[in-house]
Design an enzyme around this catalytic site. Structure first.
Site, PDB file in Angstrom:
ATOM      1  N   ASP A   9       0.861  -1.183   0.000  1.00 43.77           N
ATOM      2  CA  ASP A   9       0.000   0.000   0.000  1.00 43.77           C
ATOM      3  C   ASP A   9       0.899   1.234   0.000  1.00 43.77           C
ATOM      4  OD1 ASP A   9       0.893   0.274   2.611  1.00 43.77           O
ATOM      5  OD2 ASP A   9      -1.082   0.211   3.546  1.00 43.77           O
ATOM      6  N   CYS A  66       3.096  -3.168   4.066  1.00 43.98           N
ATOM      7  CA  CYS A  66       2.228  -2.053   4.468  1.00 43.98           C
ATOM      8  C   CYS A  66       2.936  -1.329   5.604  1.00 43.98           C
ATOM      9  CB  CYS A  66       0.827  -2.540   4.830  1.00 43.98           C
ATOM     10  SG  CYS A  66       0.713  -3.649   6.248  1.00 43.98           S
ATOM     11  N   THR A  68       2.634  -1.732   8.966  1.00 44.76           N
ATOM     12  CA  THR A  68       3.037  -2.642  10.045  1.00 44.76           C
ATOM     13  C   THR A  68       3.251  -4.082   9.586  1.00 44.76           C
ATOM     14  OG1 THR A  68       0.718  -3.105  10.476  1.00 44.76           O
ATOM     15  CG2 THR A  68       1.731  -1.319  11.758  1.00 44.76           C
ATOM     16  N   HIS A  99       9.057 -24.287   9.352  1.00 40.96           N
ATOM     17  CA  HIS A  99       7.989 -24.964  10.106  1.00 40.96           C
ATOM     18  C   HIS A  99       6.602 -24.779   9.504  1.00 40.96           C
ATOM     19  CE1 HIS A  99      10.252 -25.445  14.209  1.00 40.96           C
ATOM     20  NE2 HIS A  99      10.989 -25.801  13.168  1.00 40.96           N
ATOM     21  N   HIS A 134       6.161 -31.232  10.585  1.00 44.15           N
ATOM     22  CA  HIS A 134       5.574 -29.948  10.176  1.00 44.15           C
ATOM     23  C   HIS A 134       4.611 -30.126   8.993  1.00 44.15           C
ATOM     24  CE1 HIS A 134       8.318 -28.211  12.979  1.00 44.15           C
ATOM     25  NE2 HIS A 134       9.357 -28.742  12.343  1.00 44.15           N
TER      26      HIS A 134
END
Ligand code: RB5
Length: 160
Positions: A9, A66, A68, A99, A134
């Site tokens: 963004d 973005c 965060t 994992h 996993h």
């Protein structure tokens, strides 16, 4: 070489451009889904575009930026088949591959600077899924996708 769908963004746009240059210089095939300026846009639009490309096999991996990393990881994980990880350090980035077989990486340009973001991206791209126990857990994530898709189909049928 791994093909990468890239998206951001407005908050992530400058870092996306830095990452695009870094990836290109290392021979990665990059498809840029935008945004292409610092003009305000909505992160779900770009998160969905990149995630959908990865889920459809049009790119092997996705990288989203973005402010965060949180909005992008939320948007990407709405797309079945996508396992997106928001990472702020190289260790969690590597673990998300080993994992969780993460196929999308989300970064936050307001919390992670250019050099740290490249360190995280490099660690993420260089790590491989470890399989074994996993794989069983990742298969259960896919089962959640299937359950959600099935529920959606049932709701559609009920509405008809
Ligand atoms: C934009 O201001 C910001 O909300 C967005 O980039 C992102 O951080 C959302 O999770």
């Amino acid at each position: 070489m791994t093909s990468i769908a890239l998206g951001a963004d407005h908050a992530g746009f400058p870092l996306k451009e830095e990452l695009k240059a870094w990836l290109g210089a290392r021979g990665y095939g990059v498809v840029d889904f935008g945004t292409q300026s610092a003009e305000s846009v909505d992160y779900p639009d770009f998160g969905a575009a990149v995630a959908t490309a990865v889920a459809a096999g049009k790119a092997e991996r996705g990288v989203l930026v973005c402010g965060t990393g949180i909005g992008m990881v939320m948007a990407a994980n709405k797309v079945p088949g996508v396992r997106a990880a928001a990472c702020t350090d190289a260790y969690t980035a590597r673990m998300s591959r080993e994992h969780n077989d993460a196929n999308v990486l989300a970064l936050g340009a307001r919390v992670t600077g250019r050099d740290a973001a490249i360190e995280i991206l490099d660690a993420w791209l260089g790590a491989a899924f470890a399989g074994g126990r996993h794989a069983r857990r990742v298969a259960k994530l896919a089962e959640l996708d299937r359950a959600r898709l099935g529920a959606g189909e049932s709701a559609d049928a009920a509405a008809r």
